[in-house]
Design an enzyme around this catalytic site. Structure first.
Site, mmCIF file in Angstrom:
data_model
loop_
_atom_site.group_PDB
_atom_site.id
_atom_site.type_symbol
_atom_site.label_atom_id
_atom_site.label_comp_id
_atom_site.label_asym_id
_atom_site.label_seq_id
_atom_site.Cartn_x
_atom_site.Cartn_y
_atom_site.Cartn_z
ATOM 1 C CG HIS A 35 -2.144 -0.844 1.055
ATOM 2 N ND1 HIS A 35 -3.363 -0.512 1.578
ATOM 3 C CD2 HIS A 35 -2.322 -2.011 0.394
ATOM 4 C CE1 HIS A 35 -4.259 -1.427 1.242
ATOM 5 N NE2 HIS A 35 -3.644 -2.368 0.528
ATOM 6 N N PRO B 177 -5.518 1.374 18.316
ATOM 7 C CG PRO B 177 -7.381 0.116 17.715
ATOM 8 C CD PRO B 177 -6.781 0.874 18.852
HETATM 9 C C1 PHB Z 1 -6.824 -3.837 10.415
HETATM 10 O O1 PHB Z 1 -6.745 -4.147 9.202
HETATM 11 O O2 PHB Z 1 -7.279 -4.608 11.288
HETATM 12 C C2 PHB Z 1 -6.341 -2.455 10.833
HETATM 13 C C3 PHB Z 1 -5.703 -1.659 9.897
HETATM 14 C C4 PHB Z 1 -5.259 -0.384 10.261
HETATM 15 C C5 PHB Z 1 -5.466 0.058 11.559
HETATM 16 C C6 PHB Z 1 -6.105 -0.759 12.508
HETATM 17 C C7 PHB Z 1 -6.552 -2.031 12.141
HETATM 18 O O3 PHB Z 1 -5.038 1.310 11.914
#
Ligand code: PHB
Ligand code: APR
Length: 389
Positions: free
Chosen positions: A72, A292
């Site tokens: 990406h 996250p």
């Molecule tokens: C995920 O794909 O689970 C994911 C991707 C980016 C993030 C948090 C989770 O910032």
């Protein structure tokens, strides 16, 4: 039983450290509380920084992630129906790899098994002894059988709820925490992703994230109340809410389907200092937690592992303690920058219960400055793809 490095925790941190040590002939034993299937059953984020990719290559575990991972070069950020792109490769020359962290863990288990690495599963009653002496050891039980593992060093890779951090005396430890007043409701669905890149969405109804695992496995999140339970949300209710939080043209392309996994995760920022006490070294979630939003959990665990691996390698190969003596300082310097980025990105993208009209104007100003300013985009890209180790 004796080994050179006792590793508590068979998640990505512990396994990556064990495999890297193995490449230099340094022995370790991994002690894991659960079963391998349980560990692999945990659904985790899927964005890998180049630093982690390079460590997986050094560990001899990167073949599948290169074959199946998705490069990406950027990500999308939306607010209302507005959307813009941050081009990682333009600003940093570096992309990220989208590849499930569960797959990283699966690859590491396969490598440990192929190398004949020792992993004790279903361990209980793990106690660390003498971490502040030159003869530390770990006691534990397996199916009621008492075991003792003599070692030179202990790597505490046992996550936020493990025993390692608690072993450091309270008068030595300093803890810093921020608990966010919302959670993320996430689903996995066997549907094509709504976009070929991730979409981080700020909307009046709350945050949403559109991610993926492969061309027919999508991962979506919506910000939810801490009082919500997964069973409170039907799939239909989830899809309708997600469509209301992403730009209309994206929502029109959203392919919905039954969820194959649905869970809620609370958000927290947490750091413990120091990350070393005597011959005990904390790695990954045992020492720090990030929301996250910036996908920094495993990627910051990876830099911890990098510093500790180099320190242990120098100890055994050069009889030098310089790098292990610098471990906590070096690891924390990068941890705090990841904490800052994750907190900043979360602050810009979520709705907070106590936000005033002025606060919401600041969020829009933040987003429009990021959208229009190349320096701001470069700073965002540098943090997202991973600051140097
Ligand atoms: C995920 O794909 O689970 C994911 C991707 C980016 C993030 C948090 C989770 O910032
Ligand atoms: N004894 C043995 N094992 C333990 C104990 C214990 N007392 N307590 C916890 N464990 C095990 C857990 O079962 C888990 O498998 O330690 C492991 C810790 O793994 P993670 O929680 O995944 O933490 P870490 O390896 O640091 O991973 C860091 O990777 O999984 C992603 O984003 C996630 O931020 C996380 C990051």
């Amino acid at each position: 039983m004796k080994t050179q490095v006792a590793i508590i925790g068979g998640g990505p941190s512990g396994l990556l450290l064990a495999q890297l040590l193995h490449t230099r002939g340094i022995e370790s034993v991994v002690l894991e509380r659960k079963t391998k299937d349980y560990v692999l059953g945990r659904i985790r984020a899927g964005v890998l920084e180049q630093g982690l990719v390079k460590l997986m290559e050094e560990a001899g575990c990167a073949d599948r992630l290169h074959a199946e991972g998705y490069v990406h070069d950027g990500t999308l950020i939306s607010y209302g129906d507005e959307m813009f792109r941050i081009d990682f490769t333009e600003h940093t020359g570096t992309p990220v790899i989208v590849y499930g962290q569960t797959e990283v863990t699966r690859d590491l288990y396969a490598a440990r098994e192929k190398a004949g690495g020792r992993i004790d599963f279903n361990v209980d009653d793990v106690v660390i002894h003498g971490a502040d002496t030159d003869a530390p050891f770990v006691t534990y039980t397996v199916a009621g059988e008492h075991r003792r593992l003599e070692c030179d060093f202990i790597a505490g890779c046992d996550g936020f709820h493990g025993v390692s951090r608690q072993t450091i005396p309270l008068d030595v430890r300093r803890e810093y925490e921020k608990v966010y007043p919302f959670g993320w409701l996430g689903i996995l669905s066997e549907t094509p992703p709504v976009n070929h890149e991730l979409i981080y969405a700020n909307s009046p109804r709350g945050f949403a994230l559109c991610s993926m695992r492969n061309e027919n496995l999508s991962r979506y999140y919506i910000q939810c109340s801490l009082s919500d339970k997964p069973e409170d949300w039907t799939d239909e209710a989830f899809w309708q809410e997600l469509k209301r939080r992403i730009p209309a043209d994206q929502a029109a392309n959203l392919v919905t389907g039954p969820s194959i996994e649905k869970s809620i995760a609370p958000l927290r920022s947490f750091v413990t200092e120091p990350m070393r006490w005597g011959r005990l070294f904390l790695c990954g979630d045992a020492a720090h937690i990030v929301p996250p939003t910036g996908a920094k959990g495993l990627n910051t665990a990876a830099s911890d592992v990098h510093y500790l691996y180099n320190g242990l390698r120098d100890f055994y190969e050069k009889n030098s303690t310089q790098e292990i003596d610098l471990y906590s300082q070096k690891a924390l310097a990068r941890v705090w920058k990841a904490e800052r980025f994750s907190w900043w990105f979360s602050s810009m993208m979520h709705r907070y219960p106590d936000q005033s009209a002025f606060d919401l104007k600041m969020q829009v100003a933040d987003l429009e400055f990021l959208r229009s300013n190349k320096s701001a985009q470069k700073a965002m890209a540098e943090n997202y793809v991973g600051l140097p180790y």
